[in-house]
Design a protein around this motif. Structure first.
Motif, PDB file in Angstrom:
ATOM      1  N   LYS A  44       0.955  -1.228  -0.023  1.00  0.00           N
ATOM      2  CA  LYS A  44       0.036   0.082  -0.008  1.00  0.00           C
ATOM      3  C   LYS A  44       0.902   1.153  -0.082  1.00  0.00           C
ATOM      4  O   LYS A  44       1.625   1.487   1.152  1.00  0.00           O
ATOM      5  N   ILE A  45       1.198   1.642  -1.008  1.00  0.00           N
ATOM      6  CA  ILE A  45       2.098   2.739  -1.394  1.00  0.00           C
ATOM      7  C   ILE A  45       1.468   4.013  -0.963  1.00  0.00           C
ATOM      8  O   ILE A  45       0.252   4.476  -1.051  1.00  0.00           O
ATOM      9  N   ASP A  46       2.125   5.073  -0.074  1.00  0.00           N
ATOM     10  CA  ASP A  46       1.845   6.279   0.264  1.00  0.00           C
ATOM     11  C   ASP A  46       2.439   7.305  -0.926  1.00  0.00           C
ATOM     12  O   ASP A  46       3.397   7.467  -1.073  1.00  0.00           O
ATOM     13  N   ILE A  47       1.319   7.535  -1.714  1.00  0.00           N
ATOM     14  CA  ILE A  47       1.593   8.143  -3.029  1.00  0.00           C
ATOM     15  C   ILE A  47       1.868   9.650  -2.596  1.00  0.00           C
ATOM     16  O   ILE A  47       2.950   9.917  -3.550  1.00  0.00           O
ATOM     17  N   ALA A  48       1.328  10.120  -1.751  1.00  0.00           N
ATOM     18  CA  ALA A  48       2.035  11.707  -1.437  1.00  0.00           C
ATOM     19  C   ALA A  48       3.316  11.672  -1.126  1.00  0.00           C
ATOM     20  O   ALA A  48       4.139  12.530  -1.535  1.00  0.00           O
ATOM     21  N   ALA A  49       3.937  10.764  -0.065  1.00  0.00           N
ATOM     22  CA  ALA A  49       5.089  10.604   0.032  1.00  0.00           C
ATOM     23  C   ALA A  49       6.162  10.276  -0.787  1.00  0.00           C
ATOM     24  O   ALA A  49       7.138  10.826  -1.046  1.00  0.00           O
ATOM     25  N   GLU A  50       5.666   9.399  -1.693  1.00  0.00           N
ATOM     26  CA  GLU A  50       6.618   9.045  -3.017  1.00  0.00           C
ATOM     27  C   GLU A  50       6.708  10.132  -4.060  1.00  0.00           C
ATOM     28  O   GLU A  50       7.734  10.433  -4.483  1.00  0.00           O
ATOM     29  N   GLN A  51       5.560  10.907  -4.048  1.00  0.00           N
ATOM     30  CA  GLN A  51       5.490  11.892  -5.061  1.00  0.00           C
ATOM     31  C   GLN A  51       6.527  13.138  -4.526  1.00  0.00           C
ATOM     32  O   GLN A  51       7.185  13.866  -5.150  1.00  0.00           O
ATOM     33  N   ALA A  52       6.545  13.356  -3.193  1.00  0.00           N
ATOM     34  CA  ALA A  52       6.988  14.423  -2.588  1.00  0.00           C
ATOM     35  C   ALA A  52       8.557  14.053  -2.782  1.00  0.00           C
ATOM     36  O   ALA A  52       9.429  14.961  -2.909  1.00  0.00           O
ATOM     37  N   ALA A  53       8.887  12.811  -2.584  1.00  0.00           N
ATOM     38  CA  ALA A  53      10.423  12.353  -2.494  1.00  0.00           C
ATOM     39  C   ALA A  53      10.627  12.492  -4.065  1.00  0.00           C
ATOM     40  O   ALA A  53      11.940  13.206  -4.280  1.00  0.00           O
ATOM     41  N   LEU A  54       9.984  12.500  -5.111  1.00  0.00           N
ATOM     42  CA  LEU A  54      10.412  12.583  -6.674  1.00  0.00           C
ATOM     43  C   LEU A  54      10.561  14.107  -6.680  1.00  0.00           C
ATOM     44  O   LEU A  54      11.499  14.359  -7.497  1.00  0.00           O
ATOM     45  N   LEU A  55       9.591  14.764  -6.153  1.00  0.00           N
ATOM     46  CA  LEU A  55       9.815  16.336  -6.329  1.00  0.00           C
ATOM     47  C   LEU A  55      11.246  16.976  -6.076  1.00  0.00           C
ATOM     48  O   LEU A  55      11.662  17.941  -6.134  1.00  0.00           O
ATOM     49  N   ARG A  56      11.438  16.299  -4.645  1.00  0.00           N
ATOM     50  CA  ARG A  56      12.802  16.816  -3.905  1.00  0.00           C
ATOM     51  C   ARG A  56      14.359  16.559  -4.805  1.00  0.00           C
ATOM     52  O   ARG A  56      15.261  16.953  -4.613  1.00  0.00           O
ATOM     53  N   MET A  71      10.201  -6.258 -13.749  1.00  0.00           N
ATOM     54  CA  MET A  71      10.712  -5.636 -12.422  1.00  0.00           C
ATOM     55  C   MET A  71       9.685  -6.382 -11.704  1.00  0.00           C
ATOM     56  O   MET A  71       8.626  -7.131 -11.689  1.00  0.00           O
ATOM     57  N   PRO A  72      10.482  -6.413 -10.241  1.00  0.00           N
ATOM     58  CA  PRO A  72       9.494  -6.962  -9.142  1.00  0.00           C
ATOM     59  C   PRO A  72       8.229  -6.153  -9.107  1.00  0.00           C
ATOM     60  O   PRO A  72       7.891  -4.896  -9.635  1.00  0.00           O
ATOM     61  N   ALA A  73       7.087  -6.993  -8.562  1.00  0.00           N
ATOM     62  CA  ALA A  73       5.698  -6.413  -8.465  1.00  0.00           C
ATOM     63  C   ALA A  73       5.628  -4.968  -7.875  1.00  0.00           C
ATOM     64  O   ALA A  73       4.748  -4.136  -8.242  1.00  0.00           O
ATOM     65  N   ILE A  74       6.307  -4.979  -6.717  1.00  0.00           N
ATOM     66  CA  ILE A  74       5.899  -3.513  -5.999  1.00  0.00           C
ATOM     67  C   ILE A  74       6.482  -2.528  -6.720  1.00  0.00           C
ATOM     68  O   ILE A  74       5.967  -1.350  -6.723  1.00  0.00           O
ATOM     69  N   LEU A  75       7.628  -2.675  -7.764  1.00  0.00           N
ATOM     70  CA  LEU A  75       8.126  -1.581  -8.306  1.00  0.00           C
ATOM     71  C   LEU A  75       7.030  -1.252  -9.429  1.00  0.00           C
ATOM     72  O   LEU A  75       6.833  -0.037  -9.823  1.00  0.00           O
ATOM     73  N   LYS A  76       6.253  -2.100 -10.005  1.00  0.00           N
ATOM     74  CA  LYS A  76       5.057  -2.139 -11.027  1.00  0.00           C
ATOM     75  C   LYS A  76       4.028  -1.166 -10.241  1.00  0.00           C
ATOM     76  O   LYS A  76       3.471  -0.262 -10.839  1.00  0.00           O
ATOM     77  N   ILE A  77       3.676  -1.770  -8.988  1.00  0.00           N
ATOM     78  CA  ILE A  77       2.543  -1.113  -8.303  1.00  0.00           C
ATOM     79  C   ILE A  77       2.908   0.164  -7.990  1.00  0.00           C
ATOM     80  O   ILE A  77       2.221   1.379  -8.003  1.00  0.00           O
ATOM     81  N   TRP A  78       4.371   0.562  -7.708  1.00  0.00           N
ATOM     82  CA  TRP A  78       4.694   1.901  -7.192  1.00  0.00           C
ATOM     83  C   TRP A  78       4.634   3.004  -8.588  1.00  0.00           C
ATOM     84  O   TRP A  78       4.094   3.782  -8.424  1.00  0.00           O
ATOM     85  N   LEU A  79       5.068   2.401  -9.575  1.00  0.00           N
ATOM     86  CA  LEU A  79       4.894   3.010 -10.850  1.00  0.00           C
ATOM     87  C   LEU A  79       3.365   3.437 -11.208  1.00  0.00           C
ATOM     88  O   LEU A  79       2.947   4.424 -11.553  1.00  0.00           O
ATOM     89  N   ASP A  80       2.780   2.602 -11.040  1.00  0.00           N
ATOM     90  CA  ASP A  80       1.230   2.676 -11.236  1.00  0.00           C
ATOM     91  C   ASP A  80       0.610   3.729 -10.533  1.00  0.00           C
ATOM     92  O   ASP A  80      -0.295   4.309 -11.125  1.00  0.00           O
ATOM     93  N   ASN A  81       1.006   3.695  -9.201  1.00  0.00           N
ATOM     94  CA  ASN A  81       0.348   4.577  -8.401  1.00  0.00           C
ATOM     95  C   ASN A  81       1.125   5.972  -8.088  1.00  0.00           C
ATOM     96  O   ASN A  81       0.270   7.302  -8.208  1.00  0.00           O
ATOM     97  N   VAL A  82       2.171   5.924  -8.420  1.00  0.00           N
ATOM     98  CA  VAL A  82       2.747   7.188  -8.104  1.00  0.00           C
ATOM     99  C   VAL A  82       2.850   8.096  -9.394  1.00  0.00           C
ATOM    100  O   VAL A  82       3.005   9.359  -9.411  1.00  0.00           O
TER     101      VAL A  82
END
Length: 181
Positions: A44-56, A71-82
Motif C-alpha cells: 500500500k504505497i503512500d502516494i503523496a510521500a513518494e511523489q514528494a520524494a520525486l519532487l525533491r 521488474m518486481p511487482a512492488i515496483l510496478k505497483i509503485w509506478l502505477d500509483n505514483v
C-alpha cells in the motif's frame, strides 16, 4: 540531488543489490534511498510521500533485480500509483518534466544469454516500457546500468558477486557525479 528507489523483495538475502546500496550510501552523501519493500510490506504505497520524494530530486535511480524478465511487482505497483494522472502526465501532469531516470538492474544470468543471433540485446526489449514511461512523463531516460551474473544458483561465488557489485556501485557513483556537476 539523487533519489534511489530500491525494489528488492529479498534485500536481506541479496548480495549484489545490498552491496550496490552500501557502496552508494558510503560514497554519496546527498543520496536518498527509499526501500519500498521495507516501507510498504503490504504494497500500500503512500502516494503523496513518494511523489514528494520525486519532487525533491533531479535524478531518480530505479535499483532492482530482474524478476521473470521484468521488474518486481512492488515496483510496478509503485509506478502505477505514483506516476499518476495530473502528476506525471495529463494537462497539468508535468511534475517529472526534465528529471532524469536511470535504471540500475541486476540479472542473475550471463549477458550472453540475452543476446539474440542478430546481436540485439533482449534486456533493451524488457526495458521498453520504462523507457517509454520516462519519455511520456517528459523525463530524460539514460541508458541502463546492468550488472549480469549475480546469482549463486548460476555458479557465481558470493565473493565474485560482491566484487562485481562494488564495481557496479562505483560506476553509479561516477554517473551521479557526472550528472550533478
Amino acid at each position: 540531488m539523487t533519489l534511489v528507489i530500491l525494489a528488492h523483495p529479498n534485500f536481506d538475502q541479496s548480495i549484489a543489490n545490498k552491496t550496490i546500496i552500501e557502496q552508494l550510501s558510503r560514497n554519496h552523501p546527498n543520496l536518498e534511498i527509499r526501500n519500498i519493500h521495507q516501507l510498504y510490506p503490504d504494497y500500500k504505497i503512500d502516494i503523496a510521500a513518494e511523489q514528494a520524494a520525486l519532487l525533491r530530486h533531479d535524478l531518480i535511480i530505479l535499483q532492482y533485480p530482474m524478476y521473470w524478465f521484468n521488474m518486481p511487482a512492488i515496483l510496478k505497483i509503485w509506478l502505477d500509483n505514483v506516476f499518476s494522472y495530473q502528476f506525471a502526465y495529463g494537462s497539468e501532469g508535468d511534475k517529472l518534466k526534465s528529471k532524469q531516470l536511470l535504471i540500475s538492474l541486476t540479472v542473475g544470468q550471463p549477458e550472453k544469454n540475452f543476446i539474440q543471433e542478430n546481436g540485439d540485446h533482449l534486456i533493451a526489449d524488457f526495458l521498453q516500457a520504462l523507457k517509454h514511461s520516462a519519455q511520456y512523463t517528459q523525463m530524460k531516460y539514460h541508458e541502463p546500468h546492468i550488472l549480469y551474473e549475480v546469482s549463486t544458483v548460476s555458479g557465481f561465488t558470493p565473493e565474485t558477486i560482491h566484487f562485481r557489485a562494488q564495481a557496479h556501485g562505483q560506476k553509479l557513483i561516477q554517473f551521479i557525479q557526472n550528472i550533478t556537476v
